[in-house]
Each structure stands twice: as C-alpha cells, then as structure tokens.
Design an enzyme around this catalytic site. Sequence first.
Site, mmCIF file in Angstrom:
data_model
loop_
_atom_site.group_PDB
_atom_site.id
_atom_site.type_symbol
_atom_site.label_atom_id
_atom_site.label_comp_id
_atom_site.label_asym_id
_atom_site.label_seq_id
_atom_site.Cartn_x
_atom_site.Cartn_y
_atom_site.Cartn_z
ATOM 1 N N HIS A 39 0.157 8.526 -0.327
ATOM 2 C CA HIS A 39 1.580 8.768 -0.562
ATOM 3 C C HIS A 39 2.102 7.693 -1.509
ATOM 4 C CE1 HIS A 39 2.973 6.146 3.142
ATOM 5 N NE2 HIS A 39 2.280 5.446 2.259
ATOM 6 N N SER A 93 -2.372 5.367 3.093
ATOM 7 C CA SER A 93 -1.586 4.527 2.198
ATOM 8 C C SER A 93 -2.486 3.495 1.514
ATOM 9 C CB SER A 93 -0.446 3.883 2.996
ATOM 10 O OG SER A 93 0.475 3.223 2.158
#
EC number: 3.4.21.92
Length: 200
Positions: free
Chosen positions: A121, A96
């Site tokens: 993501h 992330s």
Amino acid sequence: MIPTVIEQSARGERAFDIYSRLLRDRIIFLGTQVDDDIANLIVAQMLYLESEDPEKDIYLYINSPGGSVYAGMAIYDTMQHIQPDVSTICIGLAASMGAFLLAGGTKGKRIALPHARIMIHQPLGGAQGPATDIEIQAKEILFIKNSLNSLLAYHTGQPLERIERDTDRDNFMTPEQAKEYGLIDQVISKRPQPTLAAVS
C-alpha cells in the site's frame, strides 16, 4: 521469553539464545513492526555476517506488519550495499515495509511459504501542527511514496503506473499472486535439505 539452545562440544557446553544460534547459520529474523531499534539490530547482524563471509548468502525471514519507512530504508539500503546475496523469506505476513523488504531481496532468492500473505500500500501519514509544517510533511510523504513506488517497479518489473494504482489502497496477495506480480520468485513448502541454511 526467548528459548535457549545448549550446544555440546569438546570444550564443554555453551548456551545460546535461539536467535544467536540461528545467526550462526546466517539466518536473521524480522518478526516485529519495523522501528529504529529492530532496524539497527538487523543492519548490525547483516554487517557482521558480511564480515564473517562476504560470499555466503544471508537469509532474512520476514513476518512483519510494516512500520517506519526510514527504519525500513536503513535495512533495505544495507541489503543492497553488502556483498552477500540476501534471500528473503516471507512467513506469516509481510505487509507495507515488510513487503517492500521482501521484494528487495536478491532476485531469484525471494521466497514465500504457502500460507503467507503479502500486502502493499502507499505510505501512511498523519501530519499535525502549523500549516507550514503540514506542508513540509506532505511534501516528504509524496517524496517517500514516489521513491517506494519507483523501487517496487524496479524490483517487480511492473510499470510504475500499475504500482501507483495497486498501492493506492491495501492490496493483499497470496504467495502465488505475489510471485506473478514479481514481489517474490518462489513459493515453497519444504527446504531441499534438512539444514538451517538450506533455503536457496
């Protein structure tokens, strides 16, 4: 518990916590979730190292599951703002916001160790409250998503459309896959020299 390192010199002994000792070699650790506290600490360390020597590289080791986008962007913007090159090194996991910071290092100096994992993501959101507040938060999440995707496209060289598609769900990569994708530049197992600041 943080280990302490004892150094001896002509003036006697001096004790450092291990992170302060590594900071002398221009090494910074991001080894937790990204939040305001760790962001402030990392930003302060980078600014300090820039003031010490604006020409020497800074080495940011990353082992982080991600965290706050706003805190992460404070680190990212500082990395882009300061004069020294920032070499990013992934150990363990860069997921992330951790992966975003890894990709945001100086081109040619973004590294992963062989058994690291990298995951990208889209931003996570959990809007609650009155409908008008939810609408405001939804717009903000879309703005953040578009900003992060655009910056990832810039740092990786991938088309924006592919970034949008590949970040739609959790997307885990090996270091070799991350290198092919453009998130990093090198996969290394050993430093070329046995010194703390040898990664380059």
